[in-house]
Design a protein around this motif. Sequence first.
Motif, PDB file in Angstrom:
ATOM      1  N   SER A  35      20.737  32.400  46.176  1.00  0.00           N
ATOM      2  CA  SER A  35      21.334  32.780  44.884  1.00  0.00           C
ATOM      3  C   SER A  35      22.852  32.804  44.969  1.00  0.00           C
ATOM      4  O   SER A  35      23.550  32.381  44.038  1.00  0.00           O
ATOM      5  N   ILE A  36      23.371  33.275  46.103  1.00  0.00           N
ATOM      6  CA  ILE A  36      24.822  33.345  46.284  1.00  0.00           C
ATOM      7  C   ILE A  36      25.453  31.957  46.246  1.00  0.00           C
ATOM      8  O   ILE A  36      26.552  31.776  45.704  1.00  0.00           O
ATOM      9  N   LEU A  37      24.767  30.969  46.788  1.00  0.00           N
ATOM     10  CA  LEU A  37      25.298  29.607  46.802  1.00  0.00           C
ATOM     11  C   LEU A  37      25.493  29.049  45.398  1.00  0.00           C
ATOM     12  O   LEU A  37      26.238  28.095  45.203  1.00  0.00           O
ATOM     13  N   ARG A  38      24.813  29.633  44.405  1.00  0.00           N
ATOM     14  CA  ARG A  38      24.990  29.201  43.008  1.00  0.00           C
ATOM     15  C   ARG A  38      26.086  30.002  42.307  1.00  0.00           C
ATOM     16  O   ARG A  38      26.306  29.839  41.114  1.00  0.00           O
ATOM     17  N   GLN A  39      26.759  30.898  43.068  1.00  0.00           N
ATOM     18  CA  GLN A  39      27.802  31.744  42.494  1.00  0.00           C
ATOM     19  C   GLN A  39      29.211  31.255  42.838  1.00  0.00           C
ATOM     20  O   GLN A  39      30.174  32.010  42.728  1.00  0.00           O
ATOM     21  N   ASP A  40      29.325  30.000  43.253  1.00  0.00           N
ATOM     22  CA  ASP A  40      30.612  29.394  43.585  1.00  0.00           C
ATOM     23  C   ASP A  40      31.395  30.231  44.596  1.00  0.00           C
ATOM     24  O   ASP A  40      32.553  30.600  44.360  1.00  0.00           O
ATOM     25  N   PRO A  41      30.785  30.539  45.769  1.00  0.00           N
ATOM     26  CA  PRO A  41      31.504  31.357  46.750  1.00  0.00           C
ATOM     27  C   PRO A  41      32.447  30.522  47.616  1.00  0.00           C
ATOM     28  O   PRO A  41      32.230  29.328  47.824  1.00  0.00           O
ATOM     29  N   ASP A  42      33.494  31.149  48.105  1.00  0.00           N
ATOM     30  CA  ASP A  42      34.353  30.532  49.114  1.00  0.00           C
ATOM     31  C   ASP A  42      33.964  31.019  50.508  1.00  0.00           C
ATOM     32  O   ASP A  42      33.924  30.246  51.454  1.00  0.00           O
ATOM     33  N   ILE A  43      33.704  32.324  50.596  1.00  0.00           N
ATOM     34  CA  ILE A  43      33.324  32.942  51.871  1.00  0.00           C
ATOM     35  C   ILE A  43      32.049  33.748  51.655  1.00  0.00           C
ATOM     36  O   ILE A  43      31.931  34.478  50.666  1.00  0.00           O
ATOM     37  N   ILE A  44      31.112  33.619  52.572  1.00  0.00           N
ATOM     38  CA  ILE A  44      29.843  34.336  52.490  1.00  0.00           C
ATOM     39  C   ILE A  44      29.673  35.170  53.759  1.00  0.00           C
ATOM     40  O   ILE A  44      29.865  34.672  54.866  1.00  0.00           O
ATOM     41  N   LEU A  45      29.317  36.437  53.577  1.00  0.00           N
ATOM     42  CA  LEU A  45      28.997  37.294  54.715  1.00  0.00           C
ATOM     43  C   LEU A  45      27.512  37.626  54.670  1.00  0.00           C
ATOM     44  O   LEU A  45      27.031  38.190  53.684  1.00  0.00           O
ATOM     45  N   VAL A  46      26.792  37.266  55.716  1.00  0.00           N
ATOM     46  CA  VAL A  46      25.369  37.583  55.825  1.00  0.00           C
ATOM     47  C   VAL A  46      25.233  38.692  56.868  1.00  0.00           C
ATOM     48  O   VAL A  46      25.631  38.509  58.026  1.00  0.00           O
ATOM     49  N   GLY A  47      24.708  39.839  56.446  1.00  0.00           N
ATOM     50  CA  GLY A  47      24.649  40.998  57.332  1.00  0.00           C
ATOM     51  C   GLY A  47      24.032  40.718  58.685  1.00  0.00           C
ATOM     52  O   GLY A  47      24.529  41.183  59.710  1.00  0.00           O
ATOM     53  N   GLU A  48      22.953  39.936  58.696  1.00  0.00           N
ATOM     54  CA  GLU A  48      22.287  39.632  59.964  1.00  0.00           C
ATOM     55  C   GLU A  48      21.395  38.411  59.796  1.00  0.00           C
ATOM     56  O   GLU A  48      20.723  38.266  58.766  1.00  0.00           O
ATOM     57  N   ILE A  49      21.399  37.530  60.781  1.00  0.00           N
ATOM     58  CA  ILE A  49      20.457  36.410  60.802  1.00  0.00           C
ATOM     59  C   ILE A  49      19.241  36.864  61.604  1.00  0.00           C
ATOM     60  O   ILE A  49      19.310  36.993  62.834  1.00  0.00           O
TER      61      ILE A  49
ATOM     62  N   LYS B 136      40.664  38.010  52.869  1.00  0.00           N
ATOM     63  CA  LYS B 136      40.402  38.052  51.429  1.00  0.00           C
ATOM     64  C   LYS B 136      41.717  38.032  50.644  1.00  0.00           C
ATOM     65  O   LYS B 136      42.753  38.506  51.111  1.00  0.00           O
ATOM     66  N   HIS B 137      41.659  37.465  49.458  1.00  0.00           N
ATOM     67  CA  HIS B 137      42.785  37.508  48.519  1.00  0.00           C
ATOM     68  C   HIS B 137      42.234  37.249  47.124  1.00  0.00           C
ATOM     69  O   HIS B 137      41.074  36.867  46.950  1.00  0.00           O
ATOM     70  N   VAL B 138      43.074  37.450  46.141  1.00  0.00           N
ATOM     71  CA  VAL B 138      42.600  37.402  44.759  1.00  0.00           C
ATOM     72  C   VAL B 138      42.107  36.016  44.362  1.00  0.00           C
ATOM     73  O   VAL B 138      41.301  35.876  43.435  1.00  0.00           O
ATOM     74  N   GLY B 139      42.545  34.983  45.057  1.00  0.00           N
ATOM     75  CA  GLY B 139      42.112  33.626  44.718  1.00  0.00           C
ATOM     76  C   GLY B 139      40.875  33.183  45.478  1.00  0.00           C
ATOM     77  O   GLY B 139      40.546  31.995  45.468  1.00  0.00           O
ATOM     78  N   CYS B 140      40.207  34.109  46.119  1.00  0.00           N
ATOM     79  CA  CYS B 140      39.059  33.760  46.958  1.00  0.00           C
ATOM     80  C   CYS B 140      37.824  34.530  46.490  1.00  0.00           C
ATOM     81  O   CYS B 140      37.891  35.747  46.262  1.00  0.00           O
ATOM     82  N   ASN B 141      36.695  33.850  46.326  1.00  0.00           N
ATOM     83  CA  ASN B 141      35.442  34.495  45.922  1.00  0.00           C
ATOM     84  C   ASN B 141      34.615  34.793  47.173  1.00  0.00           C
ATOM     85  O   ASN B 141      34.096  33.878  47.817  1.00  0.00           O
ATOM     86  N   ILE B 142      34.522  36.072  47.530  1.00  0.00           N
ATOM     87  CA  ILE B 142      33.768  36.501  48.708  1.00  0.00           C
ATOM     88  C   ILE B 142      32.512  37.233  48.260  1.00  0.00           C
ATOM     89  O   ILE B 142      32.588  38.174  47.456  1.00  0.00           O
ATOM     90  N   VAL B 143      31.362  36.802  48.767  1.00  0.00           N
ATOM     91  CA  VAL B 143      30.083  37.442  48.434  1.00  0.00           C
ATOM     92  C   VAL B 143      29.381  37.795  49.739  1.00  0.00           C
ATOM     93  O   VAL B 143      29.362  37.004  50.682  1.00  0.00           O
ATOM     94  N   THR B 144      28.800  38.994  49.794  1.00  0.00           N
ATOM     95  CA  THR B 144      28.064  39.425  50.979  1.00  0.00           C
ATOM     96  C   THR B 144      26.620  39.725  50.620  1.00  0.00           C
ATOM     97  O   THR B 144      26.311  40.073  49.472  1.00  0.00           O
ATOM     98  N   VAL B 145      25.735  39.610  51.586  1.00  0.00           N
ATOM     99  CA  VAL B 145      24.355  40.076  51.448  1.00  0.00           C
ATOM    100  C   VAL B 145      24.066  40.919  52.678  1.00  0.00           C
ATOM    101  O   VAL B 145      24.174  40.434  53.813  1.00  0.00           O
TER     102      VAL B 145
ATOM    103  N   GLN C 188      31.799  49.956  50.856  1.00  0.00           N
ATOM    104  CA  GLN C 188      32.174  49.108  49.731  1.00  0.00           C
ATOM    105  C   GLN C 188      33.612  48.627  49.919  1.00  0.00           C
ATOM    106  O   GLN C 188      34.508  49.416  50.206  1.00  0.00           O
ATOM    107  N   LEU C 189      33.803  47.310  49.726  1.00  0.00           N
ATOM    108  CA  LEU C 189      35.104  46.686  49.928  1.00  0.00           C
ATOM    109  C   LEU C 189      35.655  46.192  48.593  1.00  0.00           C
ATOM    110  O   LEU C 189      34.911  45.667  47.753  1.00  0.00           O
ATOM    111  N   GLU C 190      36.948  46.335  48.420  1.00  0.00           N
ATOM    112  CA  GLU C 190      37.612  45.837  47.218  1.00  0.00           C
ATOM    113  C   GLU C 190      37.638  44.303  47.237  1.00  0.00           C
ATOM    114  O   GLU C 190      37.743  43.687  48.305  1.00  0.00           O
ATOM    115  N   LEU C 191      37.551  43.697  46.051  1.00  0.00           N
ATOM    116  CA  LEU C 191      37.608  42.241  45.870  1.00  0.00           C
ATOM    117  C   LEU C 191      36.457  41.504  46.560  1.00  0.00           C
ATOM    118  O   LEU C 191      36.551  40.315  46.831  1.00  0.00           O
TER     119      LEU C 191
END
Length: 577
Positions: free
Chosen positions: A394-408, A355-364, A371-374
Motif C-alpha cells: 500500500s505504501i508503494l502506491r503513496q509515492d514514497p521517497d524513503i520507506i522504513l520497514v520495522g522488521e523483515i 528527512k526534509h520537507v521535500g521528501c515523503n517518508i513512510v514507515t510501517v 512519533q516523528l515529525e514529517l
Amino acid sequence: MTTVAVDQSYQAESELVDLPLGQRLLRAGLINRQQLDQALELHKNHQVRLGEALLSLGLIAEADLLPLIGHHLDFPWVRLREGLVDPAIVRTIPREIAEQLNCLALFKVHSQLTVALAEPQNLETVDLLEELTGCQVRPVLSLKSSIERLLARCYEDDFKVDVVTADLDDNAIELKSEEVFFDTDSIQIIADGSPVINLVNYLIVQAVRQGASDIHIEPSQRSSVIRFRVDGRLREILKPRRDLHPAVVSRIKVMAKLDIAEQRKSQDGRFHVRVDDREVDLRVSSLPTVLGEKIVMRVLDRSSITFDLDQLGVPENRLTTIRKILRRPHGLVLVTGPTGSGKTTTLYSAVESIKHVGCNIVTVEDPVEYQLELVNQVQVNSARQMTFASALRSILRQDPDIILVGEIRDSETAEVAIQAALTGHLVLSTLHTNDSASTITRLRDMGIPPYKIAASLAGIVAQRLVRKICPKCRTSHYPTPDQAQLVGYDELPHQPFARGDGCPTCFDSGYVGRQGIYEVMAVNPSVREIISGDGSISDFRRQLKLQGGATLLEEARMLAEAGVTSIDEVIRVASTD
C-alpha cells in the motif's frame, strides 16, 4: 528512620527579598497581575493568606510558592507527604495542640525534633513546643493547608507509612489518558488511595528514574516478582505478597484500557503518563501463565533517547560510511542485531538525519514506538490483515521517497522490500542476524535470489550495546588466558583492564549506561561480486577489512582496552566462539 533532607537549594535574586510576596511572584513570572488581583480579593474578603489564596485558586503550585516564602523568612521548607512523617513521633505533639498551632511533628534525630509549622518564625510557638516535648525543636516551613490536610490522617489509629511508597511524591506521576474503572467484586482492592495504586505508581516512577526499558511483573508460588530491565539486564526490585498480584495486574489493565475480566488470552495496550515532568509512554503486554497473568511494560521515555546520529557513539570513520550509504537515492539499508540492541534507535536517527520537507517518508512498524515529525507512520495490525508485506504494498502506491520497514520477518516482506529498493526507493529495515556477513546468508535462506540481493543492497550496519563500567566502583584486573582467547588475543595481554566491583550507584552490577558498537559494511562492486558468486562469510569479512572496517568483536575489544567496558562484557556481547 532515614532523615529526610529539606530542600534549601532555591536561590532567589537579592532584590526580591524585601518585596511583598505578590510583587516577588510577579517578578519571578509565576503569576500575572490579573491573577494577583484575584488572589488579593480572596485574601481581603476571607482573611486568607495570600499564598494560601493563590494555592486554593490553582494559580500557583506549592513547589513554586514554598521556596519564595522560605527564602524570604530565611527558613528551610518542606512539601508535606506521608513518607516524611514518622508514625512513632507524630503524636509527640498532642492533636489539639497541633491543630491549634498549625504544626506537625515529622521525625526525631537524637534530641532534635523536626516540626512543620505554618509560622516557623514564631518564637513563642517554638518555645512552647520545646517545653511540651522536652526536645530541641527544628522548625521548617510548610503551608497551613498542607498541614491541615495531612494532620487528620497522621492522628488516625491505623496510621502507618508504606515503606515501599514512602518517598513517592503525590505529583510524581500523572495518568494522561482517561481512565475507566470497572465495578467487579474480585478487585475491590482497587480504589482511590489503595496501596495497589501507590505500588503501581511507585514502580513506574522508579523505572523511569532508574532508566529501565521494561518492567516485568510475574507470579510465583509464594509472591509476586517485580524486575526491571536496566542496561539490557534484568534485576529484581520487589517481591510483594502473592495475594496482591491479581490486583496489581488489574490496576495496570485498567490504566491500559484492557479487559480485566479476560485472563485466558494475551492482551496488548498502552497508556501515557507524566513522570517528574517527563512524558512517558508505556506499552503493556499480558500473558496467561499457570500461576496467573504476567505483565510486561515497555517504558518509552523520549527524553532519555536521542535520535541524533552524531550522539549515538558511532566512531567517526563508521559514521562517515553510514552517511554515504544514506545519501544513496535508492537501495536497501539493513540494521541487524538481536532484540534490544538499539536497531530501532539507529533507524529513527537515520530517518531524522535525511528527512526534509521535500521528501515523503513512510514507515510501517509493529508497533509505532515513537512519533516523528514529517514522517507518515503506519502500524501493523494482524486483526485487520495489515501485515508488513500488505502495508508495504500500500505504501508503494503513496509515492514514497524513503520507506522504513520495522522488521523483515519473512520472505514475503523481504521480497517486497527488495522490489521497492530496485524501483527507485531508499528502504531502511532491520533483520535479526549476528553480523553484517551473515545478513547475506539470511536473505538467501529467505529465498531471495543472489542477483536481487546484489542489485538492491546498499549497506549493512550490525550493532550491539555494551554496558559501561561504573565510575564509582571502577577497579582493574588482568584477564585470564581463557578470557584473552575468547576476545581474540593470540597472546595473554600484559596490560590491566577495568571492571566494576559493584556499589549502590550501579545497584551492585558494576555498570552504568551502555554504548553501541557498530560493524558497517557498504555494498560496493566488490561486495556485489561476492554476493552474486555465492561467496562465503569469510569472503565478506575479508571485504570488510579491505574497506577499513572492524568486526563487532574488534570494536568491543577496543572499548575494553580504552577502559570503557570490561572483558567480561565483551565476551558476553560480542564473542563468536
